[in-house]
Design an enzyme around this catalytic site. Structure first.
Site, mmCIF file in Angstrom:
data_model
loop_
_atom_site.group_PDB
_atom_site.id
_atom_site.type_symbol
_atom_site.label_atom_id
_atom_site.label_comp_id
_atom_site.label_asym_id
_atom_site.label_seq_id
_atom_site.Cartn_x
_atom_site.Cartn_y
_atom_site.Cartn_z
ATOM 1 N N PHE A 22 0.861 -1.187 0.000
ATOM 2 C CA PHE A 22 0.000 0.000 0.000
ATOM 3 C C PHE A 22 0.894 1.233 0.000
ATOM 4 O O PHE A 22 1.704 1.427 0.907
ATOM 5 C CB PHE A 22 -0.924 0.035 1.222
ATOM 6 C CG PHE A 22 -1.880 1.197 1.168
ATOM 7 C CD1 PHE A 22 -3.130 1.056 0.575
ATOM 8 C CD2 PHE A 22 -1.529 2.446 1.672
ATOM 9 C CE1 PHE A 22 -4.006 2.132 0.494
ATOM 10 C CE2 PHE A 22 -2.405 3.528 1.583
ATOM 11 C CZ PHE A 22 -3.639 3.373 0.998
ATOM 12 N N ASP A 35 9.202 3.256 1.906
ATOM 13 C CA ASP A 35 7.976 3.932 2.322
ATOM 14 C C ASP A 35 7.783 3.695 3.820
ATOM 15 O O ASP A 35 7.327 2.637 4.239
ATOM 16 C CB ASP A 35 6.802 3.365 1.510
ATOM 17 C CG ASP A 35 5.453 3.976 1.912
ATOM 18 O OD1 ASP A 35 5.349 4.530 3.027
ATOM 19 O OD2 ASP A 35 4.509 3.879 1.111
ATOM 20 N N LYS A 67 1.971 10.275 8.394
ATOM 21 C CA LYS A 67 1.277 9.731 9.586
ATOM 22 C C LYS A 67 1.830 10.260 10.913
ATOM 23 O O LYS A 67 1.590 11.403 11.249
ATOM 24 C CB LYS A 67 1.311 8.204 9.547
ATOM 25 C CG LYS A 67 0.345 7.624 8.492
ATOM 26 C CD LYS A 67 0.078 6.156 8.756
ATOM 27 C CE LYS A 67 -0.754 5.495 7.690
ATOM 28 N NZ LYS A 67 -2.195 5.623 7.952
ATOM 29 N N THR A 80 2.284 24.731 -5.027
ATOM 30 C CA THR A 80 2.085 26.000 -4.309
ATOM 31 C C THR A 80 2.540 25.896 -2.854
ATOM 32 O O THR A 80 3.385 26.662 -2.407
ATOM 33 C CB THR A 80 0.611 26.443 -4.366
ATOM 34 O OG1 THR A 80 0.268 26.671 -5.734
ATOM 35 C CG2 THR A 80 0.389 27.728 -3.567
#
Lengths: 498, 498
Positions: free
Chosen positions: A219, A325, A356, A381
């Site tokens: 994931f 990750d 997280k 931005t």
């Protein structure tokens, strides 16, 4: 009375006491230990069936404007403290799910409250900068004393982002730009006219057909690039166009590990070989491999440090970038600040993504060549949010002050031992117990998983699942042995109800 | 002295007065008007050449850990007030770029300061929820009194997000799921085994080859899905894999509009026809069309309300969703709260995305069928940030209190008239002046654009460009006529230096 929490929180009474059932635990089982937060409840409290009437009414109201079908519980954060989460009906649960593994230092942590009230925070909230163009005078300091203070070994720069998905996707973009730059012969080589024209049509060579390799059950997020690397469940992916990117097999280890050492080593070897084959043969060349140290959403799937060292070697050998990750594993939960610290890599990952528990997001890198060769290639931005970067700095300070990584390692060992005892007692309900030596990042399989998770609230615990059949524990870093005792008793209570 | 700002800000003196050159303006030209912020500077102040020594040193320090090649200026937000932005060397500039069009109610706005200090803000900052699972007890209220209070006509629900890119991408996901649901025959039809299997391999039919149509020169973000719809500049897109999605031509209008009415109508007709042809013929079926009311990053390209009404008709007729990207145009800058309010649509857009001046992000929708048929299909851990949603609520309150949409409409007309005068005087330097009746969302082309923008700081103004040759004005909603006077004089000063 060391009312650290109470004084700053002005807590209302957490529950209507007359109606409350406090879930006491067997005293002799309780680990003696100084609690981090003196005013934390000593046990869960149940006032109503869950969901209670207030929660039901509030959910109905919210549903009119906001999809609530994934609702777990409406939460009263003003009444939540430390490891305990409160609903709107006076129920207070021990929270070992922690906002999908994203709360590190407890609800209403007093130090974070100070950070939230600080002048730097106020100015960050009301003067939100476009960080790439107009960073604040103290942005370098905020990074150096916060996000970068926690940087993984060997990585000393950061590109800041908003959440896990865009952290990963910006890392992918860096990988693609790096790959093509190398093909072109370096940062000085100009783009060709053909590249400039074709990319405006989304066509190769300007928009090349390169790929990111991920692993089965992985994931990595839900936006279009990250979702193309997510392979955990069809429900996340159905109906959404995806890139033609490869997935490598992730080892399916057998437990207990010590009884299946040889089989597991062979399984990991098989996966590594297939990974390398795919890198060499996949029709859309692989710019980077991304992997979670522990596949989380996909079912708490572990692999050994040797597997990850092998992966690092393969990526080196094939000139492919290696992205780790750490969105769910990072910031202490595995008993190291970064889960890949367990691996003893010879060379660091090329990029490490985080979110997280960091409460902000981005990717770390070390190699200066990973900065694209021109400005505005990696840009947007806001490029993150300094307000959330200040919170991460506060979290790091709290982790240091309370030695929370060490706490999590020790509490995890204690909890794991308790779960091993339960697994012997209830082998049918506690299968494939995993996460030994990985802090509190612990999971097991159980045939009635959804029922298990649903019943947990009835014994005062908020708990989550992962994959198809796993119960995943994701307590905060302030989870202590006395909390582990309550959790262990609760697990047993739930099992007895199944 | 009505020291509203000073008292709450405890401003240090903004500049070392001895060294400061205050840029006075010709008194008879100044519009008489009550300033929103009494303590705002009355004019820009220049203390050093820009960048000054402090800014250079700070940039060098920051560059070690954070890519600064897109740096415009290091900013001291504690010394910035209202429409004025301060650097680290005592220079204070009139800011008509406003963090790439993302600051609505002025730096250090006192009302936002109160919001930032409120108990709701503190709890949102230190107890960040996973909004889809554990929203706070007051989340419905925060939405109803904030984000949804400002909802475009006909749209009464929201999916919250982090920034413009993921706001657009989640809207795309909703569009794809809606498209496939209709193909399947409704929300009750289950996914097929083939869909469940193929999507895990990123293959059709589970991961279908559908598309989102955007327009030439459009900008919709920089992640993989949004970047596939961005068509403004190669530098944003090069080396990044993209989906095979169609782009329709966007009208190239001629100015002044009143002198080219027939030609422009024909051009818009041509683009609409080509749009419809592409929808009917593109090999990857089009699930939605996305359009900016004014193409911003792509060069401030306008089209008429009739064009957008035509687009809405085409999308209706072809059963394609119509997404309006109000990330840059939304929240008052065009003299309406939403730019598409200028169009008098018969039926509202299917989705409207927002970010920037909202300081939070997401997409609005009205049709309940745009909620996916099952939970967790549109989901992520944070799904936005309540802290930023509270800021948006404060912005809406400030917009109402000060009538800022009306102010922007009136100031825009005043500014446009002044620019028209300058355009007559300096036709070579002020070409294709556009944005009449669109508040302060004004732009023009100039052959020496980069030089123009670079010289602006030397006369005390921070200004931005868009596209290849446009100067784009993006002042805040608190920009008043007396600011417009300074800006007009500054523009003339710059032109005289070219």
């Amino acid at each position: 009375m060391a009312a650290l929490f109470r004084s700053s929180l002005k807590l209302r009474p957490a529950t209507r006491l007359s109606a409350v059932r406090t879930l006491t635990t067997t005293p002799h089982l309780r680990a003696a230990e100084k609690p981090f937060f003196p005013d934390e409840p000593t046990a869960p409290k149940l006032a109503t069936a869950i969901p209670g009437p207030n929660n039901k009414a509030a959910a109905e109201k919210l549903d009119k404007v906001f999809d609530v079908r994934s609702l777990n519980m409406l939460t009263d954060y003003t009444k939540s403290t430390g490891n305990y989460i409160a609903d709107l009906d006076g129920n207070v649960l021990l929270d070992v799910y922690a906002q999908i593994a994203s709360i590190p230092v407890g609800y209403n942590n007093p130090h974070l409250r100070k950070v939230a009230e600080s002048p730097e925070m106020i100015t960050s909230l009301i003067n939100r900068p476009a960080l790439g163009n107009f960073p604040s005078h103290d942005w370098a300091d905020i990074l150096n004393t916060g996000i970068l203070k926690a940087a993984p070994k060997g990585l000393n720069q950061v590109f800041t982002a908003m959440a896990g998905s865009d952290a990963n996707e910006t890392a992918y973009k860096a990988a693609f730009m790096y790959y093509r730059q190398r093909e072109r012969g370096g940062p000085e080589t100009e783009f060709t006219e053909e590249e400039l024209e074709t990319t405006m049509k989304n066509q190769s060579p300007g928009s090349p057909q390169l790929s990111i390799m991920s692993f089965k059950s992985a994931f990595h997020g839900r936006l279009f690039g990250s979702l193309s690397t997510t392979r955990s469940k069809p429900i996340h992916k159905l109906d959404i166009p995806a890139f033609d990117w490869p997935q490598a097999p992730f080892p399916a280890l057998k437990y207990p590990l010590e009884e299946h050492a040889q089989e597991n080593a062979q399984e990991e070897q098989r996966c590594l070989q297939e990974t390398e084959r795919l890198i060499k043969e996949w029709h859309n060349p692989v710019a980077a491999v991304i992997v979670e140290p522990i596949q989380s959403e996909g079912g708490d799937n572990h692999a050994s440090p040797a597997f990850f060292r092998g992966l690092r070697e393969i990526t080196k050998r094939n000139d492919v970038l290696f992205i780790v990750d750490e969105v769910q594993t990072g910031v202490g939960a595995t008993g190291k600040f970064w889960a890949h610290d367990h691996w003893n890599l010879e060379t660091p990952p090329d990029m490490v993504t985080f979110s997280k528990k960091a409460q902000t997001a981005g990717y770390y890198y070390g190699n200066p060549a990973l900065r694209p060769n021109k400005p505005y290639r990696q840009f947007n931005t806001w490029m993150g949010d300094p307000a959330r970067a200040l919170i991460f700095r506060g979290i790091i300070e709290e982790v240091e002050r309370l030695n929370l990584v060490e706490n999590t390692a020790a509490t995890g060992d204690y909890l794991f031992a308790g779960l091993e005892r339960l697994a012997k007692q209830y082998p049918e309900h506690l299968q494939n117990l995993r996460g030994k030596g990985q802090g509190t990042f612990i999971a097991w399989d159980t045939p009635k998983r959804d029922e298990f998770v649903a019943k947990a609230k009835g014994v005062g615990v908020n708990i989550g699942g992962s994959g198809v059949s796993a119960v995943r524990l994701r307590p905060m870093l302030v989870f202590q042995k006395h909390h582990a005792d309550i959790l262990l008793e609760s697990v047993e209570k739930i099992i007895k109800q199944l």
